[in-house]
Design an enzyme around this catalytic site. Structure first.
Site, PDB file in Angstrom:
ATOM      1  N   ARG A 173       0.815  -1.218   0.000  1.00  0.00           N
ATOM      2  CA  ARG A 173       0.000   0.000   0.000  1.00  0.00           C
ATOM      3  C   ARG A 173       0.849   1.268   0.000  1.00  0.00           C
ATOM      4  NH1 ARG A 173      -3.374  -1.629   5.229  1.00  0.00           N
ATOM      5  NH2 ARG A 173      -1.210  -2.056   5.822  1.00  0.00           N
TER       6      ARG A 173
ATOM      7  N   GLY B  52      16.613 -24.164   5.755  1.00  0.00           N
ATOM      8  CA  GLY B  52      17.533 -23.867   4.670  1.00  0.00           C
ATOM      9  C   GLY B  52      18.963 -23.704   5.128  1.00  0.00           C
TER      10      GLY B  52
ATOM     11  N   LYS C 144      17.167 -16.071  25.131  1.00  0.00           N
ATOM     12  CA  LYS C 144      17.862 -14.834  24.798  1.00  0.00           C
ATOM     13  C   LYS C 144      18.667 -14.370  26.018  1.00  0.00           C
ATOM     14  CE  LYS C 144      14.734 -13.105  21.218  1.00  0.00           C
ATOM     15  NZ  LYS C 144      15.760 -12.914  20.193  1.00  0.00           N
TER      16      LYS C 144
ATOM     17  N   ARG D 250      16.018 -26.498  24.668  1.00  0.00           N
ATOM     18  CA  ARG D 250      16.467 -25.351  25.448  1.00  0.00           C
ATOM     19  C   ARG D 250      16.662 -24.164  24.512  1.00  0.00           C
ATOM     20  NH1 ARG D 250      21.637 -23.129  26.736  1.00  0.00           N
ATOM     21  NH2 ARG D 250      21.750 -22.175  28.807  1.00  0.00           N
TER      22      ARG D 250
ATOM     23  N   LYS E 295       6.365 -17.799   8.742  1.00  0.00           N
ATOM     24  CA  LYS E 295       5.895 -17.964  10.112  1.00  0.00           C
ATOM     25  C   LYS E 295       5.779 -16.575  10.759  1.00  0.00           C
ATOM     26  CE  LYS E 295      10.103 -18.562  12.888  1.00  0.00           C
ATOM     27  NZ  LYS E 295       9.819 -17.609  13.967  1.00  0.00           N
TER      28      LYS E 295
ATOM     29  N   TYR F 117      15.080 -21.880   9.014  1.00  0.00           N
ATOM     30  CA  TYR F 117      16.037 -22.797   9.637  1.00  0.00           C
ATOM     31  C   TYR F 117      16.255 -24.045   8.785  1.00  0.00           C
ATOM     32  CZ  TYR F 117      18.230 -21.716  14.051  1.00  0.00           C
ATOM     33  OH  TYR F 117      19.101 -21.240  14.995  1.00  0.00           O
TER      34      TYR F 117
ATOM     35  N   GLN G  22      24.955 -24.014  14.106  1.00  0.00           N
ATOM     36  CA  GLN G  22      25.514 -22.703  13.795  1.00  0.00           C
ATOM     37  C   GLN G  22      26.203 -22.149  15.037  1.00  0.00           C
ATOM     38  OE1 GLN G  22      22.177 -20.118  12.743  1.00  0.00           O
ATOM     39  NE2 GLN G  22      21.830 -19.622  14.870  1.00  0.00           N
TER      40      GLN G  22
ATOM     41  N   ASP H  72       8.370 -18.569  19.320  1.00  0.00           N
ATOM     42  CA  ASP H  72       9.300 -17.986  18.362  1.00  0.00           C
ATOM     43  C   ASP H  72      10.378 -18.969  17.918  1.00  0.00           C
ATOM     44  OD1 ASP H  72      10.154 -15.751  16.824  1.00  0.00           O
ATOM     45  OD2 ASP H  72      11.754 -15.371  18.254  1.00  0.00           O
TER      46      ASP H  72
ATOM     47  N   HIS I 246      11.659 -23.941  15.011  1.00  0.00           N
ATOM     48  CA  HIS I 246      13.065 -24.245  14.713  1.00  0.00           C
ATOM     49  C   HIS I 246      13.547 -25.513  15.422  1.00  0.00           C
ATOM     50  CE1 HIS I 246      12.929 -20.483  12.833  1.00  0.00           C
ATOM     51  NE2 HIS I 246      13.509 -19.720  13.735  1.00  0.00           N
TER      52      HIS I 246
END
Length: 458
Positions: A18, A150, A296, A293, A117, A148, A328, A204, A209
């Site tokens: 928009r 990918g 942040k 587990r 997502k 994740y 990672q 999240d 993930h």
């Protein structure tokens, strides 16, 4: 994909929203995020166009698509394929999907709908979103993307456990005492607290993930002759054998200072840390607890799978062998061995060459173009995953309090110049709530997941 010469010459990328923008202002906004030589960047931007339209007006989208056919220099094709990437809030999926169905679908080629997502907030909201899309599109046209899947490290997990007898031969309950799937971030929400507070760490990170990693790790070997659907079927079979997570098997926490972030309600109980135990009721895994587990404001920035092996009958009462699959950064397989002097030794080897055509999103978009669906989330898989977490999420919403854990932030001058006017945020995270640390010690015998692994490897 453009830099790798994977896009056809006639491929056009069109932003539709928009906001009032021109082609040039749209390209200018993109340019700062592109890497590569200037000539290649210019050639990519020449593919990019922008059209203004309302999300609910089919005529606007139809006019936008028709206008792309008149662009000078773009060769016309008898077969026209279209990918629609819905980078929009889930509440808009149905309205935008409706105008795509009415005015956007190609009559001469394939049509593929990519949705980001979050796919809902619980079982019911997920069902409502999915039912709305199912009214408009076939399941084989829908690509629910979780970036994740990918990542090279995630793709390496399936290869490690399926194609290496040295690893797959010991992955069963009679050899494995426990499995921890771990995700850490060493920063807080950093200005995104208002958005994060709508979902929390379980929605999240854990529900999508970490469950993707768990199913790839624990699934039975699929029949490769059946292609991507066999992989998705195998993952679904794992989810069918997991009961809903109980509150008594869960530790949640919130880092100190979270409530100070922009947009976070002062009385928020949203978890920024969670440790959950679950079991997979299959003959291979029935006797092995799995732990998820995520948090942040912790000590490291990593994602890995830590496998604790059962001690052999003749082993001395010392630390157990561990196998660590790092997703990672720098995907790798590390094995903690016990030398004859009783000391620990880590042996490590890389397990992925890294992304060959860019990052995780580029890999997944290339799979959409090729029609490969194995790395995308199917509807039944999504519903089963939400069924595991929804009772826990609803129970946590009724909890009167949340445990705080330390997150100290200090600001230090930019080194090595002591007189520098720039200041860096020096974050000092923790291992999460003390109760979670006790579980980590008892189940894995370590206090930090990277203990003994050289920092250069992280």
């Amino acid at each position: 994909l453009h830099a790798s010469k994977l896009l056809p010459n006639a491929a056009v990328i069109c932003g539709y929203a928009r906001s009032k923008k021109t082609d040039e202002s749209f390209r200018k906004g993109i340019r700062g995020y592109l890497k590569g030589n200037a000539a290649e960047v210019d050639r990519f931007l020449a593919r990019c166009y922008y059209r203004v339209g309302q999300y609910h007006v089919a005529e606007h989208l139809g006019n936008a698509l028709r206008s792309l056919r008149d662009i000078p220099g773009i060769p016309q094709r008898e077969r026209e394929n279209r990918m629609f990437y819905m980078a929009i809030p889930p509440s808009r999926f149905h309205a935008v999907g409706k105008i795509v169905k009415e005015a956007g679908m190609s009559a001469t080629g394939w049509n593929r709908i990519v949705v980001e997502k979050p796919f809902g907030k619980d079982t019911e909201s997920c069902r409502e979103l999915s039912e709305g899309l199912k009214q408009l599109f076939r399941e084989d046209q829908l690509y629910r993307i979780d970036h994740y899947l990918g990542k090279p490290g995630v793709k390496a997990i399936a290869n490690l456990v399926q194609n290496n007898p040295l690893i797959s031969g010991i992955l069963s309950g009679d050899r494995v005492e426990s499995v921890l799937i771990n995700w850490e971030e060493d920063i807080g929400t950093e200005g995104r607290g208002g958005y994060f507070d709508q979902f929390g760490i379980i929605r999240d990170i854990a529900q999508n993930h970490l469950m993707q990693i768990l199913t790839l790790f624990a699934m039975e070997t699929p029949d490769v002759k059946e292609g991507g659907e066999a992989w998705r079927n195998a993952k679904v079979e794992v989810l069918k054998k997991i009961s809903p997570i109980r509150t008594r098997d869960t530790v949640v926490g919130q880092y100190q200072g979270y409530l100070e972030d922009k947009g976070v309600p002062p009385d928020s109980k949203t978890p920024t840390f969670a440790l959950m135990k679950l079991r997979i009721d299959t003959p291979r895994w029935r006797s092995t607890p799995f732990f998820l587990r995520c948090g942040k404001a912790l000590k490291d920035r990593l994602c890995d799978v830590v496998i604790k092996l059962r001690p052999s009958p003749s082993s001395r009462p010392i630390a157990s062998n561990l196998i660590r699959i790092r997703v990672q950064p720098n995907p790798a397989l590390a094995i903690r061995l016990i030398a004859d002097d009783g000391k620990e030794r880590w042996v490590e080897t890389p397990v992925s060459r890294g992304a060959t055509i860019g990052g995780a999103y580029a890999t997944l978009l290339w799979e959409v173009i090729r029609g490969e669906r194995g790395s995308f989330v199917r509807y039944d898989e999504l519903q089963l995953a939400w069924g595991i977490f929804t009772p826990l999420l609803h129970a946590l919403e009724k909890c009167p309090d949340v445990v705080q854990y330390r997150y100290q932030r200090t600001y230090m001058p930019c080194s090595p110049c002591a007189n520098c006017s720039s200041f860096h945020n020096n974050r000092r995270g923790s291992s999460g709530p003390d109760t979670a640390l006790q579980v980590l010690r008892s189940c894995l015998g370590i206090e930090r997941l990277n203990a003994g692994v050289p920092r250069s490897k992280l």
